[in-house]
Design an enzyme around this catalytic site. Sequence first.
Site, PDB file in Angstrom:
ATOM      1  N   GLU A  20       0.842  -1.205   0.000  1.00 15.13           N
ATOM      2  CA  GLU A  20       0.000   0.000   0.000  1.00 15.13           C
ATOM      3  C   GLU A  20       0.873   1.249   0.000  1.00 15.13           C
ATOM      4  O   GLU A  20       2.084   1.178   0.181  1.00 15.13           O
ATOM      5  CB  GLU A  20      -0.896   0.033   1.255  1.00 15.13           C
ATOM      6  CG  GLU A  20      -2.239  -0.668   1.093  1.00 15.13           C
ATOM      7  CD  GLU A  20      -3.268   0.172   0.338  1.00 15.13           C
ATOM      8  OE1 GLU A  20      -2.921   1.268  -0.165  1.00 15.13           O
ATOM      9  OE2 GLU A  20      -4.420  -0.271   0.233  1.00 15.13           O
ATOM     10  N   ARG A 103      -7.216   0.416  13.456  1.00  7.84           N
ATOM     11  CA  ARG A 103      -5.886   0.783  12.981  1.00  7.84           C
ATOM     12  C   ARG A 103      -6.045   1.830  11.891  1.00  7.84           C
ATOM     13  O   ARG A 103      -7.122   1.976  11.289  1.00  7.84           O
ATOM     14  CB  ARG A 103      -5.147  -0.433  12.420  1.00  7.84           C
ATOM     15  CG  ARG A 103      -5.746  -1.039  11.140  1.00  7.84           C
ATOM     16  CD  ARG A 103      -4.731  -1.922  10.427  1.00  7.84           C
ATOM     17  NE  ARG A 103      -5.221  -2.624   9.248  1.00  7.84           N
ATOM     18  CZ  ARG A 103      -5.277  -2.107   8.021  1.00  7.84           C
ATOM     19  NH1 ARG A 103      -4.949  -0.839   7.795  1.00  7.84           N
ATOM     20  NH2 ARG A 103      -5.695  -2.852   6.998  1.00  7.84           N
ATOM     21  N   ASN A 105      -5.437   3.355   8.165  1.00  2.75           N
ATOM     22  CA  ASN A 105      -5.312   2.804   6.827  1.00  2.75           C
ATOM     23  C   ASN A 105      -4.597   3.847   5.966  1.00  2.75           C
ATOM     24  O   ASN A 105      -3.554   4.344   6.373  1.00  2.75           O
ATOM     25  CB  ASN A 105      -6.672   2.368   6.277  1.00  2.75           C
ATOM     26  CG  ASN A 105      -6.541   1.340   5.165  1.00  2.75           C
ATOM     27  OD1 ASN A 105      -5.665   0.469   5.225  1.00  2.75           O
ATOM     28  ND2 ASN A 105      -7.370   1.431   4.141  1.00  2.75           N
ATOM     29  N   ASN A 156      -9.796   5.164   2.796  1.00  2.00           N
ATOM     30  CA  ASN A 156      -8.845   4.799   1.750  1.00  2.00           C
ATOM     31  C   ASN A 156      -8.354   5.991   0.947  1.00  2.00           C
ATOM     32  O   ASN A 156      -7.977   7.001   1.511  1.00  2.00           O
ATOM     33  CB  ASN A 156      -9.401   3.661   0.889  1.00  2.00           C
ATOM     34  CG  ASN A 156      -8.529   2.429   0.994  1.00  2.00           C
ATOM     35  OD1 ASN A 156      -7.306   2.531   1.032  1.00  2.00           O
ATOM     36  ND2 ASN A 156      -9.148   1.257   1.071  1.00  2.00           N
ATOM     37  N   ASP A 206      -9.872   1.548  -3.891  1.00  2.00           N
ATOM     38  CA  ASP A 206      -8.848   1.486  -2.845  1.00  2.00           C
ATOM     39  C   ASP A 206      -8.028   2.775  -2.866  1.00  2.00           C
ATOM     40  O   ASP A 206      -8.552   3.853  -2.613  1.00  2.00           O
ATOM     41  CB  ASP A 206      -8.018   0.205  -3.059  1.00  2.00           C
ATOM     42  CG  ASP A 206      -7.251  -0.233  -1.824  1.00  2.00           C
ATOM     43  OD1 ASP A 206      -6.919   0.626  -0.988  1.00  2.00           O
ATOM     44  OD2 ASP A 206      -6.965  -1.438  -1.697  1.00  2.00           O
TER      45      ASP A 206
END
Length: 301
Positions: A20, A103, A105, A156, A206
Amino acid sequence: MTMSSIKIECVLPGYCRLGESPVWEEASNSLLFVDIPAKKVCRWDSLNQQVQQVTMDASVSSVALRQSGGYVATIGTQFCALNWEDQSAIVLATVDKDKKNNRFNDGKVDPAGRYFAGTMSKETSPAVLERHQGSLYSLFPDHHVEKYFDQVDISNGLDWSLDHKIFYYIDSLSYSVDAFDYDLQTGKISNCRSVYKLEKEEQIPDGMCIDAEEKLWVACYNGGRVIRLDPQIGKRLQTVKLPVDKTTSCCFGGKDYSEMYVTSARDGIGPEGLLRQPEAGGIFKITGLEVKGIPPCPYAG
């Protein structure tokens, strides 16, 4: 434009469980990215093709450049400063203290040097999680944190228009790319609207980045593609398919920011799937798109 001019090369096959947050670092001709479950920040040198990595003590979900040197990263539920040389992280701020299963991202720095990042509940399997647990935050250069909104599923992709007046944002499970009015002076956002709804075969939106022509590129998780969108008219202009299903994020880099780098994941793909797509989890370089990106902004704190 002829599609045949586009070339896709896997520069790091199967490298990540969940790659990512690709970010180009011009000074070192390198691509930074993270591998979230492996708790790693990685730096791929495009000149010698070598990778260096630093392992943290919690999941690392995004990384960004820092004006004063080194990097910043989101680790667990903390905004951290990262010293590459001694592999240490210093906590700058903590969010979601009441949500132990959350958490961070994706994250990115705005043109004024604020580090925007959102949270989510930890997944039980890819894209399966407790809904509406996340929020969107930003870390200001003075290290104070502002919270914009909550009820987010999977925070995202994010980026800003070239005139800095629009903030683009993706909450993955809304299957939408949203736009907000943006005030660069204050960092405030308002007036949310959807600019593109994903089609069924495009799957889950995403990571995202903007190009120099004000068009958005969105990596489609489970869709094996990046799509180019015109947010002004809400239309898809182009689809670039990759040889892996779980494409996660994208950024421009390389000479003049004319190359696109795409991260991917292999977590959640069974043995048969991995035989079919051995490069899953790899980092891909796309050339011949005939459009350039813009340099990433560094965190100003």
